[in-house]
Design a protein around this motif. Structure first.
Motif, short mmCIF file in Angstrom:
data_model
loop_
_atom_site.label_atom_id
_atom_site.label_comp_id
_atom_site.label_asym_id
_atom_site.label_seq_id
_atom_site.Cartn_x
_atom_site.Cartn_y
_atom_site.Cartn_z
N TYR A 1 -28.76 41.43 -38.31
CA TYR A 1 -29.47 42.22 -39.51
C TYR A 1 -28.82 42.05 -40.43
CZ TYR A 1 -33.21 45.01 -36.99
OH TYR A 1 -34.34 45.21 -35.90
N LEU A 2 -27.32 42.85 -40.68
CA LEU A 2 -26.47 41.91 -41.44
C LEU A 2 -26.59 41.08 -42.50
CD1 LEU A 2 -23.19 43.43 -40.13
CD2 LEU A 2 -25.56 44.97 -42.08
N ASN A 3 -27.09 39.97 -41.71
CA ASN A 3 -26.94 38.96 -42.21
C ASN A 3 -28.55 38.62 -43.15
OD1 ASN A 3 -26.56 35.57 -43.50
ND2 ASN A 3 -27.34 34.95 -41.59
N ALA A 4 -29.44 39.47 -42.36
CA ALA A 4 -31.02 39.50 -43.11
C ALA A 4 -31.55 40.09 -44.40
CB ALA A 4 -31.84 39.24 -42.38
N MET A 5 -30.19 41.19 -44.77
CA MET A 5 -29.92 42.39 -45.20
C MET A 5 -28.88 41.39 -46.82
SD MET A 5 -29.54 45.41 -43.57
CE MET A 5 -28.73 46.13 -44.77
N GLY A 6 -28.47 40.54 -46.49
CA GLY A 6 -27.96 39.31 -47.23
C GLY A 6 -26.26 40.36 -47.37
N ALA A 7 -25.99 41.18 -46.75
CA ALA A 7 -24.37 41.75 -46.34
C ALA A 7 -23.67 40.99 -46.35
CB ALA A 7 -24.64 42.18 -45.09
N SER A 8 -21.92 40.65 -47.06
CA SER A 8 -21.37 39.72 -47.29
C SER A 8 -20.37 40.20 -46.34
CB SER A 8 -20.98 38.78 -48.66
OG SER A 8 -20.71 40.21 -49.65
N TRP A 9 -19.20 38.99 -45.78
CA TRP A 9 -18.26 39.84 -45.09
C TRP A 9 -17.61 38.87 -44.98
CZ3 TRP A 9 -16.35 37.33 -41.05
CH2 TRP A 9 -16.42 36.50 -41.06
N ARG A 10 -15.96 39.23 -45.15
CA ARG A 10 -14.96 38.28 -44.96
C ARG A 10 -14.29 38.89 -44.04
NH1 ARG A 10 -12.75 39.37 -50.77
NH2 ARG A 10 -11.57 41.78 -50.70
N ARG A 11 -12.75 37.90 -43.90
CA ARG A 11 -11.45 38.16 -42.71
C ARG A 11 -10.64 38.88 -43.67
NH1 ARG A 11 -10.91 36.30 -38.58
NH2 ARG A 11 -11.71 34.29 -38.94
N THR A 12 -10.57 39.74 -42.63
CA THR A 12 -9.50 41.31 -43.49
C THR A 12 -7.96 40.79 -43.95
OG1 THR A 12 -9.10 41.80 -41.66
CG2 THR A 12 -10.54 43.45 -42.88
N LYS A 13 -7.45 40.73 -44.63
CA LYS A 13 -6.15 40.28 -44.92
C LYS A 13 -5.23 40.99 -44.20
CE LYS A 13 -2.96 39.38 -48.59
NZ LYS A 13 -3.16 39.80 -50.05
N MET A 14 -4.06 40.47 -43.24
CA MET A 14 -3.67 40.43 -42.37
C MET A 14 -1.80 41.13 -43.25
SD MET A 14 -4.74 40.66 -39.23
CE MET A 14 -2.93 41.44 -37.90
N SER A 15 -1.41 42.61 -43.41
CA SER A 15 -1.18 43.00 -44.78
C SER A 15 -0.20 44.23 -44.02
CB SER A 15 -1.42 42.37 -45.54
OG SER A 15 -0.24 43.56 -46.68
N LEU A 16 1.04 44.21 -44.60
CA LEU A 16 2.34 45.64 -43.88
C LEU A 16 2.43 46.04 -45.31
CD1 LEU A 16 4.26 43.72 -41.29
CD2 LEU A 16 1.80 45.43 -41.01
N THR A 17 1.26 45.57 -46.06
CA THR A 17 1.78 46.50 -47.77
C THR A 17 1.63 47.81 -47.49
OG1 THR A 17 -0.27 45.97 -48.26
CG2 THR A 17 2.21 45.05 -49.01
N HIS A 18 1.03 48.27 -46.89
CA HIS A 18 0.95 49.94 -46.42
C HIS A 18 1.52 50.43 -46.14
CE1 HIS A 18 -1.27 48.45 -43.12
NE2 HIS A 18 -1.29 49.34 -42.66
N ARG A 19 2.70 49.75 -44.90
CA ARG A 19 3.50 50.67 -44.35
C ARG A 19 5.22 50.27 -44.59
NH1 ARG A 19 2.74 50.52 -38.22
NH2 ARG A 19 0.94 52.20 -38.06
N GLN A 20 5.28 49.84 -46.14
CA GLN A 20 6.46 49.26 -46.45
C GLN A 20 6.46 50.60 -47.69
OE1 GLN A 20 6.05 45.34 -48.95
NE2 GLN A 20 5.70 44.84 -46.11
N HIS A 21 7.88 50.80 -47.20
CA HIS A 21 8.58 51.22 -48.66
C HIS A 21 9.45 50.77 -49.17
CE1 HIS A 21 8.19 54.84 -45.61
NE2 HIS A 21 9.43 54.01 -44.33
N ALA A 22 9.57 51.42 -50.48
CA ALA A 22 8.94 50.85 -51.60
C ALA A 22 10.63 50.72 -51.98
CB ALA A 22 8.29 51.63 -53.25
N ASP A 23 11.72 51.37 -51.64
CA ASP A 23 13.04 51.58 -51.97
C ASP A 23 13.66 50.53 -50.82
OD1 ASP A 23 11.87 53.27 -50.06
OD2 ASP A 23 14.15 54.61 -50.01
N ALA A 24 12.93 50.64 -49.74
CA ALA A 24 13.51 49.72 -49.31
C ALA A 24 13.12 47.90 -49.56
CB ALA A 24 12.94 49.65 -47.44
N VAL A 25 11.97 47.69 -50.07
CA VAL A 25 11.50 46.64 -50.51
C VAL A 25 12.26 46.42 -51.81
CG1 VAL A 25 9.96 45.00 -51.42
CG2 VAL A 25 8.95 47.06 -49.75
#
Length: 169
Positions: A127-151
């Protein structure tokens, strides 16, 4: 098989239908079967001439007698598509996809079940394909869990460990 009676006007319409540039090969073959049956040819003779089975010729001629030229087109097996159900599914999917989140097809399948629509993940993807909905693989990232001072501390430490160019002279 009793002889098929087709008047001259009907034969002209059949010839026109069979010679149309948009006519598919099976329509041309079926028109030929009907025209030869109208000329008095037997089913086995038509079958031999067109290299099909005699039962196919009988089935096409019988369908032509019952339904006319509509019988010359291929019909998909099974019931016709349920367009109302398709619209309900597409509307529910569109509403779910407008939410500010990321979905998997399994999650969408479960969410549709709450709307009373039972579909598996594979059908949801169709159904998603018929609706023309696009998708892509999610990016594997840990940036949302990092602390700025530690980085910042880690980057400074790495900078001190880098090889420096050798100065000559």
């Amino acid at each position: 098989m009793e002889p098929l009676e087709v008047d001259e006007e009907g034969r002209a319409r059949l010839r026109e239908l069979g010679r149309a540039p948009t006519a598919s090969w099976w329509v041309r073959d079926r028109v030929e079967m009907v025209l030869l049956a109208a000329e008095g040819w037997s089913a086995p003779r038509i079958a031999q001439h067109l290299e099909v089975s005699a039962s196919t010729v009988r089935r096409v001629v019988r369908a032509f007698r019952q339904h006319g030229t509509d019988a010359l087109e291929r019909k998909l097996p099974g019931p016709p598509p349920d367009l109302q159900h398709q619209r309900r599914v597409q509307h529910a999917l569109a509403a779910l996809l407008e939410q500010p989140r990321t979905w998997t097809s399994s999650q969408l399948s479960q969410a549709l079940a709450e709307h009373g629509l039972q579909l598996g993940p594979r059908q949801v993807r169709r159904y998603l394909n018929a609706m023309g909905a696009s998708w892509r693989r999610t990016k594997m990232s840990l940036t949302h869990r990092q602390h700025a001072d530690a980085v910042t501390h880690a980057r400074r430490r790495l900078a001190t460990l880098k090889k420096r160019p050798v100065r000559r002279g």
